[in-house]
Write a protein that holds these residues in place. Structure first.
Motif, PDB file in Angstrom:
ATOM      1  N   HIS A 178       0.805  -1.226   0.000  1.00 20.84           N
ATOM      2  CA  HIS A 178       0.000   0.000   0.000  1.00 20.84           C
ATOM      3  C   HIS A 178       0.838   1.277   0.000  1.00 20.84           C
ATOM      4  CE1 HIS A 178      -3.417  -2.585   0.519  1.00 20.84           C
ATOM      5  NE2 HIS A 178      -2.886  -3.079   1.620  1.00 20.84           N
ATOM      6  N   VAL A 179       2.102   1.160  -0.375  1.00 22.86           N
ATOM      7  CA  VAL A 179       2.990   2.309  -0.518  1.00 22.86           C
ATOM      8  C   VAL A 179       3.409   2.383  -1.985  1.00 22.86           C
ATOM      9  CG1 VAL A 179       5.199   3.330   0.146  1.00 22.86           C
ATOM     10  CG2 VAL A 179       3.839   2.105   1.858  1.00 22.86           C
ATOM     11  N   THR A 180       3.292   3.556  -2.583  1.00 26.76           N
ATOM     12  CA  THR A 180       3.672   3.725  -3.985  1.00 26.76           C
ATOM     13  C   THR A 180       5.127   4.162  -4.067  1.00 26.76           C
ATOM     14  OG1 THR A 180       1.406   4.295  -4.573  1.00 26.76           O
ATOM     15  CG2 THR A 180       3.121   4.928  -6.133  1.00 26.76           C
ATOM     16  N   LYS A 202       0.891   7.664   0.427  1.00 28.33           N
ATOM     17  CA  LYS A 202       2.199   7.159   0.858  1.00 28.33           C
ATOM     18  C   LYS A 202       3.084   6.994  -0.369  1.00 28.33           C
ATOM     19  CE  LYS A 202      -0.026   4.577   4.573  1.00 28.33           C
ATOM     20  NZ  LYS A 202      -0.310   3.218   5.083  1.00 28.33           N
ATOM     21  N   ILE A 203       4.079   7.885  -0.486  1.00 28.66           N
ATOM     22  CA  ILE A 203       4.922   7.916  -1.681  1.00 28.66           C
ATOM     23  C   ILE A 203       6.394   7.869  -1.285  1.00 28.66           C
ATOM     24  CG2 ILE A 203       5.566   9.237  -3.739  1.00 28.66           C
ATOM     25  CD1 ILE A 203       2.779  10.567  -3.581  1.00 28.66           C
ATOM     26  N   ILE A 204       7.138   7.016  -1.987  1.00 27.20           N
ATOM     27  CA  ILE A 204       8.588   6.955  -1.816  1.00 27.20           C
ATOM     28  C   ILE A 204       9.233   7.261  -3.159  1.00 27.20           C
ATOM     29  CG2 ILE A 204      10.561   5.453  -1.352  1.00 27.20           C
ATOM     30  CD1 ILE A 204       8.754   3.846   0.534  1.00 27.20           C
ATOM     31  N   GLY A 226      -2.330  15.755   2.507  1.00 25.47           N
ATOM     32  CA  GLY A 226      -2.515  14.857   3.647  1.00 25.47           C
ATOM     33  C   GLY A 226      -1.677  13.606   3.583  1.00 25.47           C
ATOM     34  N   GLY A 227      -0.684  13.588   2.708  1.00 31.05           N
ATOM     35  CA  GLY A 227       0.157  12.408   2.549  1.00 31.05           C
ATOM     36  C   GLY A 227       1.567  12.614   3.055  1.00 31.05           C
ATOM     37  N   SER A 276       8.202   2.284   7.461  1.00 30.19           N
ATOM     38  CA  SER A 276       8.194   3.541   8.216  1.00 30.19           C
ATOM     39  C   SER A 276       6.852   4.273   8.116  1.00 30.19           C
ATOM     40  CB  SER A 276       9.332   4.454   7.755  1.00 30.19           C
ATOM     41  OG  SER A 276       9.098   4.949   6.451  1.00 30.19           O
ATOM     42  N   PHE A 277       6.023   3.894   7.150  1.00 31.98           N
ATOM     43  CA  PHE A 277       4.689   4.470   7.044  1.00 31.98           C
ATOM     44  C   PHE A 277       3.728   3.866   8.065  1.00 31.98           C
ATOM     45  CE2 PHE A 277       6.271   5.537   2.809  1.00 31.98           C
ATOM     46  CZ  PHE A 277       5.851   6.858   2.688  1.00 31.98           C
TER      47      PHE A 277
END
Length: 119
Positions: free
Chosen positions: A12-14, A45-47, A75-76, A112-113
């Motif tokens: 669930h992290v992009t 949630k973006i990396i 909000g991310g 870490s999210f």
């Protein structure tokens, strides 16, 4: 050299795998568009995986800050992964290492999210 951006999702992290140079011009536009599209799709949630980035100019640094700000306003959270030594040095000189959450491995970055893991 153009910027190559591949998008994938892990738990669930992009993650945006970025290759090339983040410099003034089409490269910055491509990065901005990629992040804006994720925000428009409701991604929180973006990396940015910078392992393949061999150069970043001042405009590129400004764009990283702009992406960070845009994601925050929506909000991310945006985090940096696999920052090369050159980019690490730039972030230290500009004191931006205090702004970005920088991780060295993908597992830690993704986890870490998770609120409970981060504690």
């Amino acid at each position: 050299m153009s910027l190559k951006i591949d998008t994938r999702e892990v738990a669930h992290v992009t993650i945006l795998d970025i290759e090339g140079r983040i410099v003034l011009g089409d490269e910055i536009h491509d990065l901005r568009t990629s992040v804006q599209n994720l925000i428009a799709d409701g991604v929180k949630k973006i990396i940015l995986n910078l392992a393949g980035v061999d150069y970043i100019d001042s405009s590129g640094v400004g764009e990283l800050v702009g992406c960070f700000t845009s994601v925050r306003k929506s909000g991310g959270e945006l985090k940096l992964l696999n920052v090369t030594q050159k980019i690490h040095d730039v972030l230290h000189v500009t004191k931006l290492y205090t702004v970005f959450d920088i991780k060295d491995d993908e597992f830690t970055a993704v986890k870490s999210f998770d609120y409970f893991f981060a504690k």
